[in-house]
Design a protein around this motif. Structure first.
Motif, mmCIF file in Angstrom:
data_model
loop_
_atom_site.group_PDB
_atom_site.id
_atom_site.type_symbol
_atom_site.label_atom_id
_atom_site.label_comp_id
_atom_site.label_asym_id
_atom_site.label_seq_id
_atom_site.Cartn_x
_atom_site.Cartn_y
_atom_site.Cartn_z
ATOM 1 N N PRO A 276 18.967 0.610 3.831
ATOM 2 C CA PRO A 276 19.380 -0.282 4.921
ATOM 3 C C PRO A 276 18.214 -1.037 5.547
ATOM 4 C CG PRO A 276 19.548 2.027 5.578
ATOM 5 C CD PRO A 276 19.300 2.016 4.105
ATOM 6 N N LEU A 277 16.992 -0.512 5.378
ATOM 7 C CA LEU A 277 15.813 -1.158 5.957
ATOM 8 C C LEU A 277 15.282 -2.271 5.058
ATOM 9 C CD1 LEU A 277 14.076 2.135 7.111
ATOM 10 C CD2 LEU A 277 15.646 0.683 8.407
ATOM 11 N N ASN A 278 15.816 -2.346 3.813
ATOM 12 C CA ASN A 278 15.377 -3.358 2.822
ATOM 13 C C ASN A 278 13.871 -3.286 2.567
ATOM 14 O OD1 ASN A 278 16.812 -5.525 1.261
ATOM 15 N ND2 ASN A 278 15.094 -6.731 2.005
ATOM 16 N N LYS A 279 13.326 -2.062 2.564
ATOM 17 C CA LYS A 279 11.878 -1.935 2.393
ATOM 18 C C LYS A 279 11.531 -1.345 1.035
ATOM 19 C CE LYS A 279 10.551 -1.677 7.197
ATOM 20 N NZ LYS A 279 9.574 -1.262 8.165
ATOM 21 N N ALA A 280 10.389 -1.806 0.539
ATOM 22 C CA ALA A 280 9.815 -1.223 -0.671
ATOM 23 C C ALA A 280 8.622 -0.360 -0.236
ATOM 24 C CB ALA A 280 9.343 -2.332 -1.592
ATOM 25 N N PRO A 281 8.428 0.774 -0.874
ATOM 26 C CA PRO A 281 9.101 1.246 -2.067
ATOM 27 C C PRO A 281 10.423 1.970 -1.766
ATOM 28 C CG PRO A 281 7.426 2.836 -1.426
ATOM 29 C CD PRO A 281 7.328 1.690 -0.470
ATOM 30 N N THR A 282 11.332 1.822 -2.736
ATOM 31 C CA THR A 282 12.557 2.624 -2.752
ATOM 32 C C THR A 282 12.681 3.202 -4.164
ATOM 33 O OG1 THR A 282 13.693 1.311 -1.058
ATOM 34 C CG2 THR A 282 15.089 2.537 -2.589
ATOM 35 N N PRO B 260 0.814 -1.219 0.000
ATOM 36 C CA PRO B 260 0.000 0.000 0.000
ATOM 37 C C PRO B 260 0.848 1.270 0.000
ATOM 38 C CG PRO B 260 0.036 -1.006 2.185
ATOM 39 C CD PRO B 260 0.755 -1.955 1.275
ATOM 40 N N PHE B 261 2.077 1.152 0.483
ATOM 41 C CA PHE B 261 2.976 2.317 0.488
ATOM 42 C C PHE B 261 3.432 2.613 -0.941
ATOM 43 C CE2 PHE B 261 3.346 -0.116 4.411
ATOM 44 C CZ PHE B 261 2.887 0.816 5.328
ATOM 45 N N ALA B 262 3.740 1.542 -1.674
ATOM 46 C CA ALA B 262 4.096 1.711 -3.085
ATOM 47 C C ALA B 262 2.893 2.200 -3.887
ATOM 48 C CB ALA B 262 4.619 0.393 -3.644
ATOM 49 N N PRO C 298 10.552 -7.795 -0.911
ATOM 50 C CA PRO C 298 11.481 -7.379 0.147
ATOM 51 C C PRO C 298 11.648 -8.388 1.274
ATOM 52 C CG PRO C 298 9.459 -6.072 0.223
ATOM 53 C CD PRO C 298 9.408 -6.896 -1.015
ATOM 54 N N TYR C 299 10.642 -9.242 1.499
ATOM 55 C CA TYR C 299 10.778 -10.213 2.591
ATOM 56 C C TYR C 299 11.674 -11.384 2.199
ATOM 57 C CZ TYR C 299 7.205 -7.619 5.108
ATOM 58 O OH TYR C 299 6.521 -6.624 5.747
ATOM 59 N N GLN C 300 11.818 -11.612 0.883
ATOM 60 C CA GLN C 300 12.660 -12.731 0.427
ATOM 61 C C GLN C 300 14.000 -12.259 -0.143
ATOM 62 O OE1 GLN C 300 9.214 -12.836 -1.006
ATOM 63 N NE2 GLN C 300 8.659 -13.921 0.866
HETATM 64 N N1 LIG Z 1 7.402 3.379 6.249
HETATM 65 C C1 LIG Z 1 7.657 2.644 5.040
HETATM 66 C C2 LIG Z 1 6.976 1.281 5.110
HETATM 67 C C3 LIG Z 1 7.296 0.408 3.908
HETATM 68 C C4 LIG Z 1 7.045 -1.064 4.203
HETATM 69 O O1 LIG Z 1 6.755 -1.479 5.325
HETATM 70 N N2 LIG Z 1 7.165 -1.857 3.138
HETATM 71 C C5 LIG Z 1 7.022 -3.289 3.291
HETATM 72 C C6 LIG Z 1 6.259 -3.865 2.111
HETATM 73 S S1 LIG Z 1 4.600 -3.317 2.131
HETATM 74 C C7 LIG Z 1 8.405 -3.902 3.273
HETATM 75 O O2 LIG Z 1 9.170 -3.645 2.383
HETATM 76 N N3 LIG Z 1 8.720 -4.729 4.278
HETATM 77 C C8 LIG Z 1 9.943 -5.454 4.342
HETATM 78 C C9 LIG Z 1 10.443 -5.614 5.757
HETATM 79 O O3 LIG Z 1 9.826 -5.068 6.691
HETATM 80 O O4 LIG Z 1 11.477 -6.268 5.927
HETATM 81 C C10 LIG Z 1 7.188 3.441 3.832
HETATM 82 O O5 LIG Z 1 6.253 4.243 4.003
HETATM 83 O O6 LIG Z 1 7.755 3.304 2.736
#
Ligand SMILES: N[C@@H](CCC(=O)N[C@@H](CS)C(=O)NCC(=O)O)C(=O)O
Length: 197
Positions: free
Chosen positions: A46-52, A10-12, A35-37
């Motif tokens: 560094p947080l490995n989170k999408a979106p980037t 939902p962030f993407a 991102p989880y895999q």
């Molecule tokens: N605060 C972040 C949250 C992003 C987020 O939580 N993305 C999830 C996917 S919906 C993610 O990549 N999670 C991977 C993890 O937590 O390791 C943002 O707004 O971009």
């Protein structure tokens, strides 16, 4: 620019809807990532989170709020108010929507654990946050005429609650349900709907 994203995030979705509303989507190459895999994102974020978002010079921009702020500066119409009090009000609603999304993600991931290992305290705390955020949005008098950062953030998260069947949020929230019905017909919401592809 490249947007590293996961289809249901939902962030993407918020970033993609904002880019579509601003006519920027042609300038952004979309690349899906899990991102989880997949750990490859970590070199950029560094947080490995999408979106980037990866700029043309290789610089990485995250998280979704910062990406939206960056994109908003690139073209008109501006979807993040420049002046107060509109600015802090819109960004606070965005924060409530994003926080609701964080809580929904925790619920979804908790449900993925074996049932015997479900932690009721996690469900209770996160569902309380989701319910309170939804009640706030019900009272927020969201606009159907203007679809800016606050409205985009809320719509993206409501769509995620539906896609993942997190809660039956329409019950007792007729204003929010009617508002979502209208805004989900916007071209940007339809074009960014992963469940439709
Ligand atoms: N605060 C972040 C949250 C992003 C987020 O939580 N993305 C999830 C996917 S919906 C993610 O990549 N999670 C991977 C993890 O937590 O390791 C943002 O707004 O971009």
């Amino acid at each position: 620019m490249r947007l590293l994203y996961s289809a249901l995030s939902p962030f993407a979705r918020k970033v993609r809807v904002l880019a579509l509303e601003k006519g920027l989507s042609e300038r952004i190459a979309l690349e899906t990532i899990a991102p989880y895999q997949d750990e490859s994102l970590r070199a950029l974020n560094p947080l490995n989170k999408a979106p980037t978002l990866v700029l043309d010079d290789g610089e990485a921009v995250y998280d979704s709020g910062v990406i939206c702020d960056y994109l908003d500066g690139l073209s008109e119409p501006r979807l993040i108010p420049a002046t107060q009090p509109e600015r802090h009000r819109a960004l606070t609603l965005e924060a409530a929507a994003d926080g609701m999304g964080d809580a929904a993600l925790l619920v979804v991931r908790e449900r993925m654990r074996p049932e015997a290992e479900h932690r009721q305290d996690v469900f209770e705390r996160q569902l309380k946050a989701i319910g309170a955020a939804l009640d706030l949005f019900e009272k927020a008098e969201l606009s159907t005429a203007r679809f800016a950062i606050a409205e985009i953030a809320v719509a993206a998260q409501l769509a995620y609650l539906d896609a993942r069947k997190v809660v039956d949020w329409r019950v007792g929230r007729p204003m929010l349900a009617a508002w979502f019905e209208v805004v989900s017909r916007r071209g940007s919401m339809i074009a960014s709907d992963a469940s439709a592809t």
